[in-house]
Design an enzyme around this catalytic site. Structure first.
Site, mmCIF file in Angstrom:
data_model
loop_
_atom_site.group_PDB
_atom_site.id
_atom_site.type_symbol
_atom_site.label_atom_id
_atom_site.label_comp_id
_atom_site.label_asym_id
_atom_site.label_seq_id
_atom_site.Cartn_x
_atom_site.Cartn_y
_atom_site.Cartn_z
ATOM 1 N N ASP A 173 27.773 -23.035 62.299
ATOM 2 C CA ASP A 173 29.118 -23.103 61.728
ATOM 3 C C ASP A 173 29.979 -22.082 62.467
ATOM 4 O OD1 ASP A 173 31.466 -22.884 60.344
ATOM 5 O OD2 ASP A 173 30.553 -22.894 58.348
ATOM 6 N N PHE A 192 29.034 -18.263 54.128
ATOM 7 C CA PHE A 192 30.267 -18.900 53.660
ATOM 8 C C PHE A 192 30.499 -20.152 54.486
ATOM 9 C CE2 PHE A 192 34.662 -20.127 53.506
ATOM 10 C CZ PHE A 192 34.906 -20.095 52.154
ATOM 11 N N LYS A 229 39.738 -24.344 61.772
ATOM 12 C CA LYS A 229 40.672 -23.210 61.866
ATOM 13 C C LYS A 229 41.531 -23.223 63.143
ATOM 14 C CE LYS A 229 38.842 -20.427 58.260
ATOM 15 N NZ LYS A 229 37.495 -20.111 57.786
HETATM 16 C C1 LIG Z 1 36.858 -20.926 56.638
HETATM 17 C C2 LIG Z 1 35.452 -21.337 56.838
HETATM 18 C C3 LIG Z 1 34.973 -22.566 56.355
HETATM 19 C C4 LIG Z 1 35.802 -23.494 55.514
HETATM 20 O O1 LIG Z 1 36.955 -23.939 56.126
HETATM 21 P P1 LIG Z 1 38.155 -24.566 55.235
HETATM 22 O O2 LIG Z 1 39.120 -25.075 56.255
HETATM 23 O O3 LIG Z 1 38.704 -23.416 54.435
HETATM 24 O O4 LIG Z 1 37.568 -25.619 54.379
HETATM 25 C C5 LIG Z 1 33.668 -22.914 56.641
HETATM 26 N N1 LIG Z 1 32.882 -22.101 57.349
HETATM 27 C C6 LIG Z 1 33.295 -20.905 57.811
HETATM 28 C C7 LIG Z 1 32.367 -20.042 58.616
HETATM 29 C C8 LIG Z 1 34.597 -20.462 57.562
HETATM 30 O O5 LIG Z 1 35.004 -19.268 57.992
#
Ligand SMILES: *Cc1c(COP(=O)(O)O)cnc(C)c1O
Length: 399
Positions: free
Chosen positions: A225, A140, A254
């Protein structure tokens, strides 16, 4: 207005791209939130780990209000007095050399994709338009067209084509598959150190180290990520530290704002970000002084309030408590720090029913992929509060 009326308004006038629990929250403080009917809940999701510092953290709020009174946005056409200090503080904390600030997590991912492609053409000598990026099954990384182009979740992709080419998928945790997938045109491998949305999937011990070795040997960029796993959530500043490795590009978002504002960043410890020249990439709000002031305070809170150590200690305690629950319907309880997944067997009838019951008992949890509940409270949680949570959770998850 009562909950029912807010729910009706949302359902009538809003797009239905989420299926939230029917709790209408109006206030939050630390690990707690209150709904419009005055009922109090422990937040076990932390807005997918954006609220690591706790709801409405007072120090971050003070920084935000102060900055909002002085200056909010200049655009990057001009400089501002918050950006340089944020860069320096981020580099010191994460052992990085360069920072590129954006807003949402997806934008940080998009930025990384652009940077490694350009690096591939300019530095590695990949023929134009041939760059390949390898990613993992069940990843994701966000919701834009390019990012869903390499999602393996049909719910995320069905009906949204045509997709962006240039991505290859290998199994998460499988280093042989990664090695096999690398060609002369491969520019990068992007992976979550722990797959969050897939259900808190922890790779085999040594995976990140081996991935690091392969990427170095083959001369490709390693991208972690850490938008969900970073900034204290797993009991380390970055989850990569658990295996003592460093990515070439690290994506954070985040909790970088403690939930006050969308702030994300690409951190780089190689020359990769250096390939981007003026005018080639940007964002009106990226690196704005309000975002920077908030991020500086959010980072300070993580460090000064000892939230990273707390996540480690409380995570271990919470995980042990959850493992004591005796129910043959539970397949596995796993976690690192305060990122915990509890998975039911397929025959258990789904995790949503348990989330509904936990809600009634005063805990807000969200199921992921039907069978998994994620427990990820704000990192400010105390032992007494975890005891309180376990007292509520245990009888419900024993059914
Ligand atoms: C939440 C998330 C994203 C995307 O972040 P947004 O601020 O919702 O665009 C990308 N990678 C990971 C691992 C995430 O948990």
């Amino acid at each position: 207005m009562k909950s029912d009326q807010y729910i009706l308004l949302e359902d009538e006038f809003g797009a239905h791209n989420y299926k939230p629990l029917d709790v209408v929250i109006e206030r939050g403080e630390g690990i707690w939130v209150w709904d419009v009917d005055g009922k109090k809940y422990l937040d076990c999701l932390s807005a997918y780990s954006a609220i690591n510092q706790g709801h409405c953290n007072k120090k971050i709020m003070a920084a935000m209000v102060e900055q909002a009174k002085r200056l909010t946005l200049t655009s990057r056409a001009f400089r501002n007095d918050q950006l340089g200090p944020l860069y320096k503080e981020l580099c010191d904390l994460t052992n990085s050399h360069k920072v590129l600030p954006m807003n949402s997590g997806a934008e940080a991912v998009e930025t990384a994709i652009k940077a490694v492609r350009k690096w591939g053409y300019q530095v590695k000598g990949v023929p134009e338009n041939k760059a390949e990026i390898i990613v993992c099954r069940n990843n994701f990384h966000g919701r834009t067209i390019s990012i869903i182009s390499f999602s393996t979740d049909p719910v995320s992709t069905t009906g949204f084509g045509p997709f962006t080419p240039g991505f290859k998928i290998v199994d998460f945790g499988d280093t042989a598959a990664l090695e096999d997938a690398i060609t002369d045109n491969t520019v990068a491998f992007m992976v979550e150190p722990i797959q969050g949305e897939a259900g808190v999937i922890i790779p085999p011990e040594g995976y990140l180290r081996e991935v690091r070795r392969i990427c170095t040997e083959k001369g490709i960029v390693l991208i972690f990520d850490e938008i969900q796993t970073g900034l204290g959530r797993t009991g380390a500043m970055l989850a990569e530290e658990h295996e003592g490795v460093e990515a070439d590009l690290t994506l954070i978002g985040k909790a970088l704002s403690g939930g006050f504002y969308p702030v994300s960043a690409v951190l780089s410890n190689t020359e990769v970000l250096g390939v981007l020249k003026p005018g080639e990439h940007g964002s009106t709000f990226g690196g704005n002084p309000l975002a920077c002031a908030i991020a500086r305070a959010a980072l300070k809170v993580l460090v000064e309030d000892g939230l990273i150590e707390n996540a480690r200690e409380m995570g271990t305690y919470f995980l042990e408590g959850l493992k004591q629950i005796d129910n043959p319907k539970i397949k596995e309880v796993r976690g690192r720090g305060l990122l915990i997944g509890l998975e039911f067997h397929d025959t258990a009838g789904g995790a949503r029913q348990y989330c509904e019951q936990l809600k009634d008992a005063g805990l807000l949890c969200k199921e992921t992929h039907q069978t998994i509940i994620r427990f990820a409270p704000p990192l400010v949680i105390t032992k007494e509060e975890i005891d309180w949570a376990l007292e509520k959770i245990t009888p419900i998850l024993s059914r």
